[in-house]
Motif scaffolding. Structure first.
Motif, PDB file in Angstrom:
ATOM      1  N   PRO A  75       0.843  -1.207   0.000  1.00 45.71           N
ATOM      2  CA  PRO A  75       0.000   0.000   0.000  1.00 45.71           C
ATOM      3  C   PRO A  75       0.869   1.245   0.000  1.00 45.71           C
ATOM      4  CG  PRO A  75       0.054  -0.965   2.186  1.00 45.71           C
ATOM      5  CD  PRO A  75       0.832  -1.897   1.293  1.00 45.71           C
ATOM      6  N   MET A  76       0.342   2.321  -0.586  1.00 42.74           N
ATOM      7  CA  MET A  76       1.140   3.543  -0.713  1.00 42.74           C
ATOM      8  C   MET A  76       0.510   4.755  -0.057  1.00 42.74           C
ATOM      9  SD  MET A  76       2.624   3.206  -4.613  1.00 42.74           S
ATOM     10  CE  MET A  76       1.189   2.510  -5.433  1.00 42.74           C
ATOM     11  N   ALA A  77      -0.609   4.586   0.652  1.00 46.95           N
ATOM     12  CA  ALA A  77      -1.282   5.725   1.274  1.00 46.95           C
ATOM     13  C   ALA A  77      -0.739   6.003   2.658  1.00 46.95           C
ATOM     14  CB  ALA A  77      -2.781   5.476   1.351  1.00 46.95           C
ATOM     15  N   LEU A  78      -0.756   7.276   3.036  1.00 44.96           N
ATOM     16  CA  LEU A  78      -0.478   7.662   4.407  1.00 44.96           C
ATOM     17  C   LEU A  78      -1.623   7.234   5.312  1.00 44.96           C
ATOM     18  CD1 LEU A  78       0.680  11.347   3.785  1.00 44.96           C
ATOM     19  CD2 LEU A  78       2.154   9.405   4.373  1.00 44.96           C
ATOM     20  N   PRO A  79      -1.358   7.067   6.598  1.00 44.95           N
ATOM     21  CA  PRO A  79      -2.469   6.904   7.551  1.00 44.95           C
ATOM     22  C   PRO A  79      -3.377   8.134   7.509  1.00 44.95           C
ATOM     23  CG  PRO A  79      -0.363   6.377   8.582  1.00 44.95           C
ATOM     24  CD  PRO A  79      -0.048   7.004   7.260  1.00 44.95           C
ATOM     25  N   TRP A  80      -4.649   7.948   7.781  1.00 41.74           N
ATOM     26  CA  TRP A  80      -5.614   9.047   7.838  1.00 41.74           C
ATOM     27  C   TRP A  80      -5.132  10.060   8.860  1.00 41.74           C
ATOM     28  CZ3 TRP A  80      -9.046  10.128   4.395  1.00 41.74           C
ATOM     29  CH2 TRP A  80     -10.155  10.924   4.675  1.00 41.74           C
ATOM     30  N   SER A 124      -3.103  11.259   1.300  1.00 39.00           N
ATOM     31  CA  SER A 124      -2.789  10.686  -0.018  1.00 39.00           C
ATOM     32  C   SER A 124      -4.047  10.784  -0.874  1.00 39.00           C
ATOM     33  CB  SER A 124      -2.372   9.217   0.123  1.00 39.00           C
ATOM     34  OG  SER A 124      -1.230   9.092   0.941  1.00 39.00           O
ATOM     35  N   HIS A 125      -3.923  11.388  -2.062  1.00 43.41           N
ATOM     36  CA  HIS A 125      -5.115  11.615  -2.859  1.00 43.41           C
ATOM     37  C   HIS A 125      -4.799  11.679  -4.348  1.00 43.41           C
ATOM     38  CE1 HIS A 125      -3.615  15.807  -2.290  1.00 43.41           C
ATOM     39  NE2 HIS A 125      -4.107  15.999  -3.518  1.00 43.41           N
ATOM     40  N   LEU A 284      -1.170  11.735  -8.461  1.00 44.09           N
ATOM     41  CA  LEU A 284      -1.258  11.170  -7.121  1.00 44.09           C
ATOM     42  C   LEU A 284      -0.315  11.954  -6.216  1.00 44.09           C
ATOM     43  CD1 LEU A 284      -1.191   7.311  -7.757  1.00 44.09           C
ATOM     44  CD2 LEU A 284      -3.100   8.625  -6.834  1.00 44.09           C
ATOM     45  N   ASP A 285      -0.854  12.527  -5.158  1.00 43.38           N
ATOM     46  CA  ASP A 285      -0.065  13.352  -4.242  1.00 43.38           C
ATOM     47  C   ASP A 285       0.090  12.668  -2.889  1.00 43.38           C
ATOM     48  OD1 ASP A 285      -0.090  15.261  -6.236  1.00 43.38           O
ATOM     49  OD2 ASP A 285      -1.517  16.589  -5.230  1.00 43.38           O
ATOM     50  N   ASN A 286       1.221  12.935  -2.240  1.00 44.63           N
ATOM     51  CA  ASN A 286       1.457  12.563  -0.839  1.00 44.63           C
ATOM     52  C   ASN A 286       1.445  11.058  -0.610  1.00 44.63           C
ATOM     53  OD1 ASN A 286       1.196  15.410  -0.481  1.00 44.63           O
ATOM     54  ND2 ASN A 286      -0.987  15.168  -0.085  1.00 44.63           N
ATOM     55  N   LEU A 287       2.120  10.319  -1.470  1.00 45.78           N
ATOM     56  CA  LEU A 287       2.229   8.879  -1.275  1.00 45.78           C
ATOM     57  C   LEU A 287       3.390   8.562  -0.339  1.00 45.78           C
ATOM     58  CD1 LEU A 287       1.833   7.621  -4.952  1.00 45.78           C
ATOM     59  CD2 LEU A 287       0.041   8.020  -3.238  1.00 45.78           C
ATOM     60  N   ASP A 288       3.228   7.546   0.469  1.00 47.54           N
ATOM     61  CA  ASP A 288       4.345   7.039   1.264  1.00 47.54           C
ATOM     62  C   ASP A 288       4.998   5.921   0.456  1.00 47.54           C
ATOM     63  OD1 ASP A 288       6.144   5.968   3.051  1.00 47.54           O
ATOM     64  OD2 ASP A 288       4.791   6.115   4.769  1.00 47.54           O
ATOM     65  N   SER A 319     -10.013  12.535  -5.099  1.00 48.18           N
ATOM     66  CA  SER A 319     -10.456  11.558  -4.105  1.00 48.18           C
ATOM     67  C   SER A 319      -9.304  11.154  -3.211  1.00 48.18           C
ATOM     68  CB  SER A 319     -10.999  10.310  -4.813  1.00 48.18           C
ATOM     69  OG  SER A 319     -11.198   9.250  -3.896  1.00 48.18           O
ATOM     70  N   PRO A 320      -9.567  10.991  -1.890  1.00 49.37           N
ATOM     71  CA  PRO A 320      -8.594  10.250  -1.097  1.00 49.37           C
ATOM     72  C   PRO A 320      -8.459   8.856  -1.695  1.00 49.37           C
ATOM     73  CG  PRO A 320     -10.255  11.277   0.294  1.00 49.37           C
ATOM     74  CD  PRO A 320     -10.749  11.387  -1.120  1.00 49.37           C
ATOM     75  N   VAL A 321      -7.267   8.282  -1.614  1.00 49.03           N
ATOM     76  CA  VAL A 321      -7.051   7.017  -2.299  1.00 49.03           C
ATOM     77  C   VAL A 321      -5.935   6.261  -1.610  1.00 49.03           C
ATOM     78  CG1 VAL A 321      -5.367   7.937  -3.972  1.00 49.03           C
ATOM     79  CG2 VAL A 321      -6.841   6.013  -4.623  1.00 49.03           C
ATOM     80  N   ASN A 322      -6.010   4.929  -1.696  1.00 50.39           N
ATOM     81  CA  ASN A 322      -4.946   4.064  -1.201  1.00 50.39           C
ATOM     82  C   ASN A 322      -4.451   3.194  -2.367  1.00 50.39           C
ATOM     83  OD1 ASN A 322      -3.150   2.543   0.294  1.00 50.39           O
ATOM     84  ND2 ASN A 322      -4.707   1.239   1.213  1.00 50.39           N
ATOM     85  N   PRO A 323      -3.572   3.734  -3.206  1.00 53.74           N
ATOM     86  CA  PRO A 323      -3.067   2.934  -4.319  1.00 53.74           C
ATOM     87  C   PRO A 323      -2.215   1.787  -3.790  1.00 53.74           C
ATOM     88  CG  PRO A 323      -2.417   5.261  -4.480  1.00 53.74           C
ATOM     89  CD  PRO A 323      -2.913   5.025  -3.116  1.00 53.74           C
ATOM     90  N   VAL A 324      -2.164   0.716  -4.546  1.00 50.41           N
ATOM     91  CA  VAL A 324      -1.304  -0.402  -4.172  1.00 50.41           C
ATOM     92  C   VAL A 324      -0.416  -0.795  -5.347  1.00 50.41           C
ATOM     93  CG1 VAL A 324      -2.888  -1.300  -2.444  1.00 50.41           C
ATOM     94  CG2 VAL A 324      -3.039  -2.141  -4.787  1.00 50.41           C
TER      95      VAL A 324
END
Length: 327
Positions: A75-80, A124-125, A284-288, A319-324
Motif C-alpha cells: 500500500p502507498m497511502a499515508l495513515p488518515w 494521499s489523494h 497522485l499526491d502525498n504517497l508514502d 479523491s482520497p485514495v490508497n493505491p497499491v
C-alpha cells in the motif's frame, strides 16, 4: 484515527531540518506558456474527461498483471491524518457516531464518520482533471467557470476516471544518488529521469504510472515536519516533455510532483498545470513510497502492477485514495 507518525528528534543523518532549495533554472511565464501549448493533448480522446487514462488498454492491464511474481502487495497511502502540523493545515476528521451502547437488539453496532479537505499535504489523494485550471481553462479547453460550480465539477470529475490498473515505474532518486533523501527544494530534471532509468534498469513507456520517490517521508520521520508549500523536492518543468513523449497515464510521488519553490514566475504549481490541464494526466499526491522502495530493492526491479481505485464521487475534483503496488 491514526496519523503520520510523530516527529522524532533530529538524527542529523542526511541533512539539516532547514530546506536548501536547488530548483533552477528559472523559467519565464512566456517560456512556460509556450511549453504548455506544446504539450497539450486537447481533442485527442473520447471521453475527454478521462484524459490520458484513455491510453490504458486491456493489453496494458495484462502486461501489468504479468509483472506480479512474488505476490507482494504494497500500500502507498499515508495513515488518515487527523493531527494538525506545518504540513497538515486542514486535518482530517474521524469521530464515532455509534458506540454500541444502545440495546437491545443484538448485535450491537459501532459506527464512525470520516471527512477530509484532502487537496493538501496531509492526505494521499488523486487529482482529477477538474482540479486545475490554467488561463481559465480546464483540460480539453473547457471553460472552468462553466464546468465547476458550488455543486461540483460537470467535466473532468473523478467519477469519470474509474479505477486504473497499469504498469507502475518507481523513479527512486535517493537510491540512484546513494542518499537517504533529496533535500526539499531539489528539482528532478529530464536528465535525472534518464539517469534513473539507466541506473534502475527501467524504461518509462506508454500508459505507465510514474511515481517519483524523493524520500520525503523518511526525512520527515527522522528530522521532523516542515511546510512542503515552502520547499519540496519534485519535478522541474523541463522533465515534462520527456514524460509527455513517453505517453504516461498517471504521475505521482511522495510530494505533489512539483518542485517548490516554483521555478516558473507567476505559476505556483507548473507541473500540475502541465500534467493535468495540458496533458490530461491525473496526479497522485502525498504517497508514502518508503515500503515500495524497500520492496523494489528486495526483488531487484522497479516496475510493478499499480492499482488505483478512487472513490466514485460524482462531481468530485479528486479523491482520497490508497493505491497499491503488486510485485
Amino acid at each position: 484515527m491514526s496519523a503520520i507518525p510523530p516527529d522524532p528528534p533530529s538524527s542529523g543523518r542526511a541533512g539539516s531540518t532547514s530546506p536548501c532549495p536547488d530548483n533552477g533554472p528559472a523559467v519565464t511565464r512566456t517560456e512556460f506558456d509556450a511549453l504548455f501549448d506544446r504539450l497539450r493533448t486537447w481533442g485527442r480522446w473520447t471521453p475527454a474527461d478521462r484524459g490520458a487514462w484513455n491510453r490504458v488498454t486491456p493489453d496494458h492491464v495484462r502486461q501489468a498483471a504479468a509483472l506480479v511474481r512474488t505476490g507482494t502487495v504494497v500500500p502507498m497511502a499515508l495513515p488518515w491524518n487527523t493531527v494538525p502540523g506545518p504540513d497538515n493545515g486542514n486535518p482530517a476528521l474521524h469521530h464515532m457516531t455509534d458506540l454500541g451502547d444502545v440495546e437491545p437488539p443484538e448485535p450491537t453496532c459501532h459506527k464512525d464518520f470520516i471527512a477530509a479537505d484532502y487537496h493538501g499535504k496531509g492526505i494521499s489523494h488523486l487529482d482529477a482533471l477538474s482540479h486545475i485550471a490554467y488561463r481559465g481553462q480546464l483540460y480539453d479547453g473547457r471553460d472552468a467557470r462553466e464546468c465547476v460550480d458550488s455543486k461540483g465539477a460537470w467535466f473532468g470529475a473523478v467519477d469519470a476516471l474509474g479505477p486504473l490498473v497499469t504498469r507502475g515505474v518507481l523513479i527512486d532518486m535517493p537510491v540512484v544518488l546513494g542518499r537517504d533523501w533529496l533535500e526539499p527544494g531539489t528539482a528532478v530534471h529530464a536528465e535525472d529521469v534518464l539517469a534513473a532509468e539507466q541506473a534502475l534498469g527501467v524504461t518509462i513507456g506508454e500508459s505507465d504510472a510514474v511515481l517519483l520517490r524523493s524520500g520525503h517521508f523518511r526525512r520527515r520521520r527522522e528530522l521532523g515536519a516542515w511546510n512542503p508549500d515552502d520547499a519540496g523536492a519534485g519535478f522541474h518543468v523541463d522533465a515534462m516533455p520527456l514524460l509527455a513523449e513517453r505517453g504516461i497515464a498517471l504521475l505521482g510521488g511522495d510530494g505533489d510532483s512539483d518542485v517548490r519553490p516554483s521555478p516558473v514566475e507567476g505559476v505556483s504549481s507548473p507541473v500540475h498545470a502541465l500534467a493535468i490541464t495540458a496533458m490530461g494526466v491525473p496526479l497522485l499526491d502525498n504517497l508514502d513510497l518508503e515500503a515500495l522502495s524497500a520492496a523494489c530493492a528486495a526483488v531487484g526491479r522497479y516496475t510493478f502492477m499499480t492499482v488505483v481505485a478512487p472513490l466514485n464521487v460524482p462531481g468530485g475534483t479528486g479523491s482520497p485514495v490508497n493505491p497499491v503496488a503488486v510485485l
